[in-house]
Design an enzyme around this catalytic site. Structure first.
Site, PDB file in Angstrom:
ATOM      1  N   GLY A  61       0.869  -1.306  -0.032  1.00  0.00           N
ATOM      2  CA  GLY A  61       0.121   0.080  -0.035  1.00  0.00           C
ATOM      3  C   GLY A  61       0.890   1.205  -0.015  1.00  0.00           C
ATOM      4  O   GLY A  61       1.949   1.359   0.549  1.00  0.00           O
ATOM      5  N   GLU A  62       0.479   2.384  -0.672  1.00  0.00           N
ATOM      6  CA  GLU A  62       1.111   3.816  -0.517  1.00  0.00           C
ATOM      7  C   GLU A  62       1.442   3.945   0.819  1.00  0.00           C
ATOM      8  O   GLU A  62       0.481   3.978   1.525  1.00  0.00           O
ATOM      9  CB  GLU A  62       0.231   4.748  -1.300  1.00  0.00           C
ATOM     10  CG  GLU A  62       0.298   4.306  -2.857  1.00  0.00           C
ATOM     11  CD  GLU A  62      -0.255   5.668  -3.763  1.00  0.00           C
ATOM     12  OE1 GLU A  62       0.218   6.828  -3.393  1.00  0.00           O
ATOM     13  OE2 GLU A  62      -1.012   5.551  -4.656  1.00  0.00           O
ATOM     14  N   GLY A  63       2.693   4.514   0.921  1.00  0.00           N
ATOM     15  CA  GLY A  63       3.325   5.002   2.242  1.00  0.00           C
ATOM     16  C   GLY A  63       3.770   3.946   2.941  1.00  0.00           C
ATOM     17  O   GLY A  63       4.808   4.238   3.660  1.00  0.00           O
TER      18      GLY A  63
END
Length: 650
Positions: free
Chosen positions: A556-558
């Site tokens: 997931g982004e981050g």
């Protein structure tokens, strides 16, 4: 046109600087504007002057009313004094007013008293007033008495009016530079936000910090205000600290921050980065060094402005939550992105746990939802402006809180398709080439959903084939709220000299868009890993961002960036703490080179020869001539018969 509490504004500028256009833009939100024209008609045979006046008249909307004040200089003060609180007045310009004031037909007159009357009328005027005036203080002193009288009177008028106005802006080459106040009121200490303040708490000491997501956007997608007042001094603001460098902020006008193409924002230091990398070669390490991670040291050195950068201790993760309707979100489960955002707020999920491990704060930000881009614009231009300003304020809030590194993350449905559309519009990419495969929650590949996403991007590009490709146009037609807020974050972080760690399609798409608004923004971005995502790879290549790692994580982004963050911190800590190798300390190389002449022949020949001429060339030749080769060349395998001369390589 109230400028964040300011009621009167003086717009200064040189000839053809764009001051009039900028002043007119400040009052575009007013339903009715009284335009006070101060210039006289002039010589009827002066066609060039007449064309200038005609151009000014042509720009005025039909709802504006025009009043001439050239007949009597004191009439301007009378109009201001009689204005009503609900009126908006635009005075263009004071140069024409001073010209009429100095006209012999109005003499004798007390020019100083007339200027003082005008300043007092501005100070007491209940209406909203914008005044335009030429700036003559940067020009040479005129050679004629009349010219000197004009510059003296206009300079005195500008000073008096500037003192009476709430705000003063200087327009240079179309770019506004706000002189008064130097810091917008929204960032001044003690300012009260119009909406509830955001809350951000460090992760690890309790629940994850919560952001303005507490305030749900209205149906008009109005973003909440962000708390931007200056908090108590943070540790990193102490004098001498690398992060205590001067920062800059954009002016505040009626609609908020002025974000426009071609902004000049700060660049990282061009010298400290290479110096820091060169210094790594002197450290006392048993191996060859840090490998490709020396780029982390160079990046941190350039953004901190020191050749010995320190690790980022204060890190904030901005999680942008905003869904994209239509085919862009094909293959996603309804409500899944909201569930992920709720997890983060509750301190659960991969992103929150990694943030806790890293000691980073986590801020969840709700962004406007995007309409189906294949059928209509994702956002209106007004929503884009609001989202850009909101992202800028998020970055300002982080900088004021002492944050040293931002991590940009997103969790919306359809973000990959939106990023692909932005790449197609800005870099000419083919949507199927930058759209990753759709993976279901059970781990299966959903090619049908992938084709729907490709078709949505294709139809959106066809719909906008004749639309402008400016930054704000791309955000409005294709990007959506999360990409727009992310773009504002990048711009705001650049203005505050704060680096950003990118991770995922949304951040890279924002980087692509930010090039047209401020090309300096990409130099403050760092990409830890591309995650194998085709859109991230292409955007990183265009932006010149080389991924530091190749872990191919897909958390997931981050979350992918937070996995790499401890490694990046370790590299910076090691580079800052390790001493120089003992052989290089105290000028080791020069000492070794100085011993070699004692072993060479020249010292033995000095007492034998009585002719000093033979020794002088040997002493001076190395200073300006290339020395003769010591052997036959690199192809030989035999030992050199002559001793080496000069400094040792390495």
């Amino acid at each position: 046109m109230s400028v964040d509490g300011w009621n009167t504004v003086l717009v200064l500028g040189g000839i053809r600087s764009g001051k009039s256009e900028f002043a007119e833009s400040l009052v575009t939100d007013a339903p009715v504007v009284r335009y006070l024209a101060t210039a006289a008609e002039g010589d009827p045979e002066d066609t060039e002057w007449a064309s200038r006046l005609a151009a000014h008249r042509a720009r005025r909307p039909g709802s504006w009313s025009t009043e001439e004040t050239a007949a009597d200089p004191r009439r301007l003060a009378d109009v201001l004094a009689s204005a009503q609180p609900n009126e908006t007045l635009l005075v263009d310009d004071l140069g024409g007013w001073v010209t009429v004031l100095l006209d012999p037909d109005h003499q004798p007159a007390d020019d100083v008293a007339t200027i003082a009357e005008l300043a007092e009328a501005i100070r007491a005027c209940p209406a909203r007033v914008v005044l335009v005036s030429p700036e003559v203080g940067l020009s040479l002193v005129p050679t004629t008495p009349l010219g000197r009288a004009f510059t003296d009177a206009l300079g005195a008028a500008n000073r008096a009016v500037a003192d009476a106005c709430d705000a003063v802006v200087l327009v240079v080459a179309g770019q506004p530079a706000w002189l008064k106040p130097a810091v917008p009121p929204a960032t001044a200490a003690g300012a009260v936000p119009a909406a509830p303040a955001t809350r951000t708490a460090p992760v690890g000491s309790g629940p994850v910090g919560v952001d303005s997501a507490d305030v749900e956007p209205t149906p008009e997608v109005q973003l909440p205000d962000v708390l931007t007042h200056t908090p108590p001094a943070a540790p990193n603001q102490e004098p001498g600290n690398p992060w205590a460098a001067p920062t800059m902020a954009l002016p505040m006008v009626a609609t908020g921050l002025v974000i426009q193409p071609g902004m000049e924002l700060p660049m990282p230091d061009e010298y400290t980065g290479p110096q820091a990398v060169d210094r790594l070669a002197t450290l006392d390490v048993p191996g060859a060094g840090l490998g490709v991670l020396d780029r982390v040291v160079g990046f941190a050195a350039a953004t901190q402005g020191t050749s010995t950068p320190v690790a980022w201790n204060s890190v904030r993760v901005l999680l942008l939550h905003g869904d994209h309707a239509g085919g862009a979100s094909a293959g996603t489960v309804a409500g899944e992105s909201a569930r992920r955002a709720g997890q983060a707020r509750a301190g659960q999920g991969a992103l929150a746990r990694l943030a806790a491990e890293s000691g980073a704060s986590l801020q969840v930000v709700d962004t406007p939802g995007a309409a189906p881009m294949e059928d209509q614009p994702a956002l209106t231009l007004e929503q884009v402006e609001s989202a850009l300003r909101y992202g800028w304020r998020l970055a300002e809030q982080a900088a004021d809180a002492g944050v040293q590194l931002l991590v940009l993350a997103a969790c919306g449905a359809g973000t990959e398709a939106a990023a692909a559309a932005v790449l197609a519009a800005t870099a000419g990419a083919e949507p199927p080439a930058v759209l990753g495969r759709v993976i279901t929650h059970s781990g299966e590949i959903d090619d049908a959903a992938w084709m729907i996403r490709c078709a949505a991007v294709r139809d959106a590009l066809h719909r906008t084939r004749r639309s402008p490709r400016g930054a704000k146009d791309v955000l409005a037609e294709l990007g959506g709220g999360d990409v727009a807020v992310a773009t504002g974050v990048l711009l705001g972080a650049t203005a505050r000299r704060m680096p950003v760690l990118l991770d995922g399609p949304v951040g890279l798409a924002a980087g692509m868009v930010s090039r047209d608004l401020a090309g300096q923004a990409r130099h403050w971005c760092l990409l830890a890993d591309d995650g194998g995502h085709p859109a991230v790879r292409l955007a990183a290549d265009v932006l010149g961002l080389t991924p530091l790692l190749d872990l191919r994580l897909d958390l997931g982004e981050g979350a992918n960036a937070l996995v790499a963050l401890p490694l990046l911190r370790s590299v910076l800590s090691l580079a800052a703490a390790l001493p120089v190798h003992p052989s290089l300390a105290g000028g080791g190389e020069p000492d070794q080179g100085a011993e070699e002449p004692e072993e060479t022949e020249p010292e033995e020949t000095e007492p034998e020869d009585t002719e000093p001429e033979d020794t002088e060339p040997e002493d001076t030749e190395p200073d300006y001539a290339e020395p003769e080769p010591a052997g036959p060349g690199p192809a030989t395998t035999g030992a050199d018969e002559q001793p080496a001369s000069g400094w040792r390589a390495g």
